[in-house]
Design a protein around this motif. Structure first.
Motif, PDB file in Angstrom:
ATOM      1  N   ILE A 285       0.648  -2.035  -2.450  1.00 28.10           N
ATOM      2  CA  ILE A 285       1.733  -1.028  -2.184  1.00 28.10           C
ATOM      3  C   ILE A 285       2.869  -1.697  -1.803  1.00 28.10           C
ATOM      4  O   ILE A 285       3.179  -2.681  -1.149  1.00 28.10           O
TER       5      ILE A 285
ATOM      6  N   LYS B 275       3.088   6.498  -2.675  1.00 28.77           N
ATOM      7  CA  LYS B 275       2.259   5.384  -3.624  1.00 28.77           C
ATOM      8  C   LYS B 275       0.494   5.556  -3.334  1.00 28.77           C
ATOM      9  O   LYS B 275      -0.033   5.207  -4.124  1.00 28.77           O
ATOM     10  N   THR B 276       0.241   5.827  -2.155  1.00 38.23           N
ATOM     11  CA  THR B 276      -1.057   5.803  -1.591  1.00 38.23           C
ATOM     12  C   THR B 276      -1.690   7.198  -1.909  1.00 38.23           C
ATOM     13  O   THR B 276      -2.931   7.235  -2.507  1.00 38.23           O
TER      14      THR B 276
ATOM     15  N   ASP C 243       4.547   5.312   4.281  1.00 38.21           N
ATOM     16  CA  ASP C 243       4.519   5.509   2.826  1.00 38.21           C
ATOM     17  C   ASP C 243       5.307   6.692   2.218  1.00 38.21           C
ATOM     18  O   ASP C 243       4.852   7.571   1.795  1.00 38.21           O
TER      19      ASP C 243
END
Length: 387
Positions: free
Chosen positions: A3, A287-288, A283
């Motif tokens: 990440i 992206k997660t 985040d």
């Protein structure tokens, strides 16, 4: 998953709107069409920059739930402990006896949690902390206690692994000698020692402003890295004095320092390259998981600021209670039983509690100060410092 991405931590975060009490004095014991959930933490003290974001995350989750016009609505009542255990204790007693809360998000800090958790346990009121990381909190055998962040043992192992991977052979540990800070540095000393890293330790007074004695000890020891356990107000002062005292090595702190106040306290030039470990996941780019991006967008639309430390954890802690209430569980003991069964993807992590109230899956993330931003480098096993 690797990440990467930048998280802008607003310098004005601590000046955001903060509610220091509920919307009204009406309680919510779970018998009607509204229940009351509390949020407790330092909302106006010197470390409020760590607590306002999770409070706002929790409020967003509850506002979105109430907007669906559910059968049972939720009122969030806030308790400004200012991070003081004695103040939190008095407020917890009032929350249970007078406000009839059915659950508590918090307390935010470990020290106040040590005082408040026994009160909630006796009253059989479930709690979910978004940010208290002391190892001992999970070792009391309590049945109504939970948290949605990894503890200091996990954080220390992640931080030690990162420092070893970064080439550290000698490490100097400084704590504020409080429950959270000392627990974190003690755990890191143990984890680093297991990896053959040489360590020395010292403590500073969190009310003091002159840390020259500790700075001199550090310069004499010549460590590759200094790790501070405590909150950003002290970290900022210490890092400033370290750089002004000639220390050139790595400076690192934990989740208690992932805030704009660290940069403000140290000064942008002195804070440059400072590293931070945290069980929190910030985040904004999603992206997660897809939920993270939507949450970040909703958060910014509501508060006109980027997601920050523990924003997601506050939202997920509130959601754990919301899911129970959606399932028709409105009494404290019913909610607590439901929490044991939950398993859902939060906006940050998978929310599933083990028998101790800990998250079943735990990760630590590394951040770096770059200019006036705190940048997410990635998981502690993969992150690489840029300086």
């Amino acid at each position: 998953m690797r990440i990467a991405g930048a998280v802008v931590v607003s310098a004005t975060l601590a000046l955001s709107a903060v509610a220091c009490g509920g919307d009204d004095d009406k309680g919510g014991s779970g018998g009607g069409d509204e229940v009351t959930i509390g949020f407790m933490g330092d909302l106006t003290g010197e470390n409020s920059g760590l607590v306002i974001p999770p409070k706002q995350g929790a409020q967003l989750a509850i506002d979105q739930y109430n907007a669906t016009n559910p059968k049972v609505k939720i009122k969030l009542k806030t308790y400004d402990s200012q991070g003081k255990a004695e103040q939190a204790t008095t407020q917890a007693q009032g929350a249970v006896k007078e406000d009839k809360i059915v659950g508590l998000i918090g307390p935010a800090f470990s020290g106040e949690s040590e005082s408040v958790d026994p009160i909630l346990e006796e009253a059989k009121i479930p709690s979910v902390s978004p940010s208290a990381t002391s190892i001992e909190l999970a070792e009391k055998g309590r049945k109504f206690w939970h948290r949605v962040v990894a503890d200091d043992a996990v954080q220390s192992a992640g931080a030690a692994n990162f420092l070893v991977n970064s080439g550290a052979k000698k490490l100097y540990l400084v704590s504020d000698n409080q429950a959270y800070g000392k627990g974190l540095t003690d755990a890191i000393a143990k984890a680093a020692g297991a990896k053959s890293v040489e360590t020395k330790s010292d403590a500073v007074d969190d009310k003091a402003t002159d840390y020259s004695s500790t700075v001199n000890k550090i310069n004499q020891y010549k460590p590759d890295a200094v790790y501070f356990g405590g909150y950003y107000a002290v970290a900022g002062r210490l890092f400033k004095q370290l750089r002004e005292g000639g220390y050139k090595g790595k400076m690192m702190s934990g989740d208690g320092s992932v805030a704009a106040g660290l940069i403000e306290g140290a000064g942008e030039a002195n804070a440059k390259g400072a590293l931070l470990s945290c069980g929190c996941l910030i985040d904004a780019s999603g992206k997660t998981n897809a939920k993270a991006k939507k949450f970040a967008d909703d958060y910014k639309a509501k508060y006109n600021s980027e997601v920050a430390i523990y924003s997601t954890e506050g939202f997920d802690a509130a959601t754990a209670f919301i899911e129970a209430i959606k399932a028709g569980k409105t009494k404290p003991e019913e909610i607590n039983e439901f929490l044991k069964t939950e398993d859902f993807q939060g906006v940050g992590k998978q929310i599933k509690f083990d028998a101790k109230g800990e998250l079943a899956a735990q990760d630590i993330f590394i951040y770096e100060v770059q200019g006036n931003k705190i940048v997410l480098l990635g998981n502690s096993g993969e992150a690489k410092a840029t300086s």
